[in-house]
Structure formats: C-alpha cells, structure tokens
Design a protein around this motif. Structure first.
Motif, PDB file in Angstrom:
ATOM      1  N   ALA A 150       0.825  -1.209   0.000  1.00 48.38           N
ATOM      2  CA  ALA A 150       0.000   0.000   0.000  1.00 48.38           C
ATOM      3  C   ALA A 150       0.861   1.262   0.000  1.00 48.38           C
ATOM      4  CB  ALA A 150      -0.939  -0.002   1.203  1.00 48.38           C
ATOM      5  N   LEU A 151       1.939   1.258   0.769  1.00 46.54           N
ATOM      6  CA  LEU A 151       2.841   2.426   0.793  1.00 46.54           C
ATOM      7  C   LEU A 151       3.504   2.622  -0.567  1.00 46.54           C
ATOM      8  CD1 LEU A 151       4.419   1.931   4.323  1.00 46.54           C
ATOM      9  CD2 LEU A 151       2.938   3.823   3.614  1.00 46.54           C
ATOM     10  N   ASP A 152       3.930   1.531  -1.198  1.00 47.95           N
ATOM     11  CA  ASP A 152       4.495   1.618  -2.550  1.00 47.95           C
ATOM     12  C   ASP A 152       3.481   2.200  -3.526  1.00 47.95           C
ATOM     13  OD1 ASP A 152       7.112   0.723  -2.186  1.00 47.95           O
ATOM     14  OD2 ASP A 152       6.588  -1.386  -2.532  1.00 47.95           O
ATOM     15  N   ALA A 153       2.248   1.686  -3.489  1.00 45.48           N
ATOM     16  CA  ALA A 153       1.195   2.141  -4.401  1.00 45.48           C
ATOM     17  C   ALA A 153       0.877   3.621  -4.200  1.00 45.48           C
ATOM     18  CB  ALA A 153      -0.063   1.298  -4.216  1.00 45.48           C
ATOM     19  N   ALA A 154       1.015   4.100  -2.960  1.00 42.84           N
ATOM     20  CA  ALA A 154       0.745   5.504  -2.649  1.00 42.84           C
ATOM     21  C   ALA A 154       1.948   6.398  -2.929  1.00 42.84           C
ATOM     22  CB  ALA A 154       0.325   5.637  -1.189  1.00 42.84           C
ATOM     23  N   GLY A 155       3.057   5.793  -3.374  1.00 36.95           N
ATOM     24  CA  GLY A 155       4.259   6.571  -3.673  1.00 36.95           C
ATOM     25  C   GLY A 155       5.017   7.032  -2.449  1.00 36.95           C
ATOM     26  N   ARG A 156       4.781   6.394  -1.304  1.00 36.58           N
ATOM     27  CA  ARG A 156       5.470   6.766  -0.074  1.00 36.58           C
ATOM     28  C   ARG A 156       6.771   5.985   0.030  1.00 36.58           C
ATOM     29  NH1 ARG A 156       2.423   9.191   3.984  1.00 36.58           N
ATOM     30  NH2 ARG A 156       4.528   9.652   4.665  1.00 36.58           N
ATOM     31  N   GLU A 157       7.862   6.688   0.251  1.00 39.66           N
ATOM     32  CA  GLU A 157       9.159   6.030   0.408  1.00 39.66           C
ATOM     33  C   GLU A 157       9.329   5.588   1.855  1.00 39.66           C
ATOM     34  OE1 GLU A 157      12.596   7.947  -1.121  1.00 39.66           O
ATOM     35  OE2 GLU A 157      11.540   8.711  -2.883  1.00 39.66           O
ATOM     36  N   PHE A 158       9.889   4.393   2.025  1.00 39.56           N
ATOM     37  CA  PHE A 158      10.127   3.869   3.358  1.00 39.56           C
ATOM     38  C   PHE A 158      11.308   2.914   3.303  1.00 39.56           C
ATOM     39  CE2 PHE A 158       7.286   0.930   1.289  1.00 39.56           C
ATOM     40  CZ  PHE A 158       7.786  -0.315   1.628  1.00 39.56           C
ATOM     41  N   THR A 159      11.867   2.673   4.464  1.00 42.15           N
ATOM     42  CA  THR A 159      12.936   1.691   4.615  1.00 42.15           C
ATOM     43  C   THR A 159      12.373   0.560   5.463  1.00 42.15           C
ATOM     44  OG1 THR A 159      14.599   3.432   4.573  1.00 42.15           O
ATOM     45  CG2 THR A 159      15.268   1.300   5.494  1.00 42.15           C
ATOM     46  N   PHE A 160      12.492  -0.669   4.970  1.00 41.39           N
ATOM     47  CA  PHE A 160      12.037  -1.828   5.721  1.00 41.39           C
ATOM     48  C   PHE A 160      13.167  -2.311   6.622  1.00 41.39           C
ATOM     49  CE2 PHE A 160      11.779  -6.421   6.335  1.00 41.39           C
ATOM     50  CZ  PHE A 160      10.529  -6.518   6.935  1.00 41.39           C
ATOM     51  N   VAL A 161      12.850  -2.574   7.895  1.00 36.12           N
ATOM     52  CA  VAL A 161      13.822  -3.088   8.854  1.00 36.12           C
ATOM     53  C   VAL A 161      13.236  -4.363   9.463  1.00 36.12           C
ATOM     54  CG1 VAL A 161      15.137  -2.632  10.954  1.00 36.12           C
ATOM     55  CG2 VAL A 161      14.617  -0.752   9.381  1.00 36.12           C
ATOM     56  N   ASP A 162      13.939  -5.467   9.286  1.00 37.69           N
ATOM     57  CA  ASP A 162      13.506  -6.736   9.848  1.00 37.69           C
ATOM     58  C   ASP A 162      13.770  -6.719  11.350  1.00 37.69           C
ATOM     59  OD1 ASP A 162      13.665  -9.528  10.806  1.00 37.69           O
ATOM     60  OD2 ASP A 162      13.374 -10.027   8.685  1.00 37.69           O
ATOM     61  N   ILE A 163      12.716  -6.834  12.158  1.00 38.12           N
ATOM     62  CA  ILE A 163      12.887  -6.713  13.610  1.00 38.12           C
ATOM     63  C   ILE A 163      13.645  -7.877  14.220  1.00 38.12           C
ATOM     64  CG2 ILE A 163      10.908  -5.211  14.018  1.00 38.12           C
ATOM     65  CD1 ILE A 163       9.363  -7.701  14.913  1.00 38.12           C
ATOM     66  N   ARG A 164      13.670  -8.993  13.517  1.00 37.35           N
ATOM     67  CA  ARG A 164      14.376 -10.157  14.057  1.00 37.35           C
ATOM     68  C   ARG A 164      15.858 -10.114  13.673  1.00 37.35           C
ATOM     69  NH1 ARG A 164      11.128 -15.471  13.504  1.00 37.35           N
ATOM     70  NH2 ARG A 164      10.492 -14.291  11.693  1.00 37.35           N
ATOM     71  N   ALA A 165      16.180  -9.668  12.463  1.00 36.92           N
ATOM     72  CA  ALA A 165      17.552  -9.752  11.959  1.00 36.92           C
ATOM     73  C   ALA A 165      18.326  -8.436  12.010  1.00 36.92           C
ATOM     74  CB  ALA A 165      17.537 -10.271  10.518  1.00 36.92           C
ATOM     75  N   GLU A 166      17.644  -7.303  11.896  1.00 33.52           N
ATOM     76  CA  GLU A 166      18.352  -6.030  11.708  1.00 33.52           C
ATOM     77  C   GLU A 166      18.123  -4.992  12.801  1.00 33.52           C
ATOM     78  OE1 GLU A 166      17.808  -6.351   6.867  1.00 33.52           O
ATOM     79  OE2 GLU A 166      16.657  -4.884   7.973  1.00 33.52           O
ATOM     80  N   ALA A 167      17.032  -5.104  13.536  1.00 34.92           N
ATOM     81  CA  ALA A 167      16.679  -4.055  14.493  1.00 34.92           C
ATOM     82  C   ALA A 167      17.344  -4.289  15.849  1.00 34.92           C
ATOM     83  CB  ALA A 167      15.169  -4.005  14.677  1.00 34.92           C
ATOM     84  N   ASP A 168      17.701  -3.199  16.505  1.00 31.79           N
ATOM     85  CA  ASP A 168      18.227  -3.247  17.872  1.00 31.79           C
ATOM     86  C   ASP A 168      17.067  -2.942  18.818  1.00 31.79           C
ATOM     87  OD1 ASP A 168      19.535  -3.039  20.271  1.00 31.79           O
ATOM     88  OD2 ASP A 168      20.642  -1.213  19.737  1.00 31.79           O
ATOM     89  N   LEU A 169      16.314  -3.979  19.164  1.00 31.29           N
ATOM     90  CA  LEU A 169      15.142  -3.771  20.006  1.00 31.29           C
ATOM     91  C   LEU A 169      15.490  -3.328  21.418  1.00 31.29           C
ATOM     92  CD1 LEU A 169      12.682  -6.558  18.850  1.00 31.29           C
ATOM     93  CD2 LEU A 169      12.577  -4.111  18.428  1.00 31.29           C
ATOM     94  N   GLY A 170      16.714  -3.565  21.833  1.00 29.87           N
ATOM     95  CA  GLY A 170      17.152  -3.072  23.132  1.00 29.87           C
ATOM     96  C   GLY A 170      17.103  -1.558  23.193  1.00 29.87           C
TER      97      GLY A 170
END
Length: 112
Positions: A18-38
């Motif tokens: 939906a964000l792509d279709a609306a032309g909104r730019e975003f960065t996807f961050v995988d919460i398991r592999a890439e995010a520092d949840l701490g």
C-alpha cells in the motif's frame, strides 16, 4: 519513514504494498535480523502503551510461561528485546510519530 516488521508477515507485506502504491518512500527493517530492540523498544514504549505494542495473540505469546507473560507489565522493553516476534507489526516511524499495526486509522494518518 521506517517500517519495522518481518518479511514473512502478511500484514507487513500489505502495508509495504500500500505504501508503494501511494508513492510513499520507506525503509524496511527486519525486527528479528536487523533491528536493535534493546534501543528501539524503550523509545517506542515511551510513546505507546505496552498493551498496544505487545502482540498477545501471537504464537510466541502463547508459548511463554506465566512468569514471562508477567514481564509484559514489569519489563516490556526487555521482553520485546528477547522475543522480537512479540512486537505487534508493523511498527512505522515517521517524523516523530510511531504507529503500530495496519489499521484504517494508521493508513489515514499516513495518507494511504
């Protein structure tokens, strides 16, 4: 805009599409592999109630014992850091705002 989620999460895929279709730019961050949840979880919890951020309908939640579930009240940031799949998805950061889930309200707030 950053979208935190899991690559195999249907709700996250719907949000990205939906964000792509609306032309909104975003960065996807995988919460398991890439995010520092701490670091991220305490920041999110300062703006959002733990009841909205912790997915109590998930398989991960159902597998926790009573002591671990009690941490949702006493140490929600620590619980999320240890169990990233407990984060209700997606979490979207844009500007100073944090949105959880992909509801009609979130979509309207993001102009999608």
């Amino acid at each position: 805009m950053k979208l935190y989620g899991l690559k195999n999460c249907d709700t996250c895929r719907k949000a990205m599409k939906a964000l792509d279709a609306a032309g909104r730019e975003f960065t996807f961050v995988d919460i398991r592999a890439e995010a520092d949840l701490g670091t991220l979880a305490p920041n999110w919890l300062s703006r959002i109630a733990s009841a909205r951020l912790i997915n109590t309908r998930s398989t991960t939640w159902r597998q926790l014992d009573a002591a671990e579930r009690a941490r949702a009240e006493t140490d929600p940031a620590g619980l999320l850091a240890e169990h990233p799949t407990l984060v209700k998805r997606p979490v979207i950061e844009t500007g100073g705002d944090v949105f959880v889930g992909w509801t009609k309200d979130v979509q309207a707030a993001l102009g999608v």
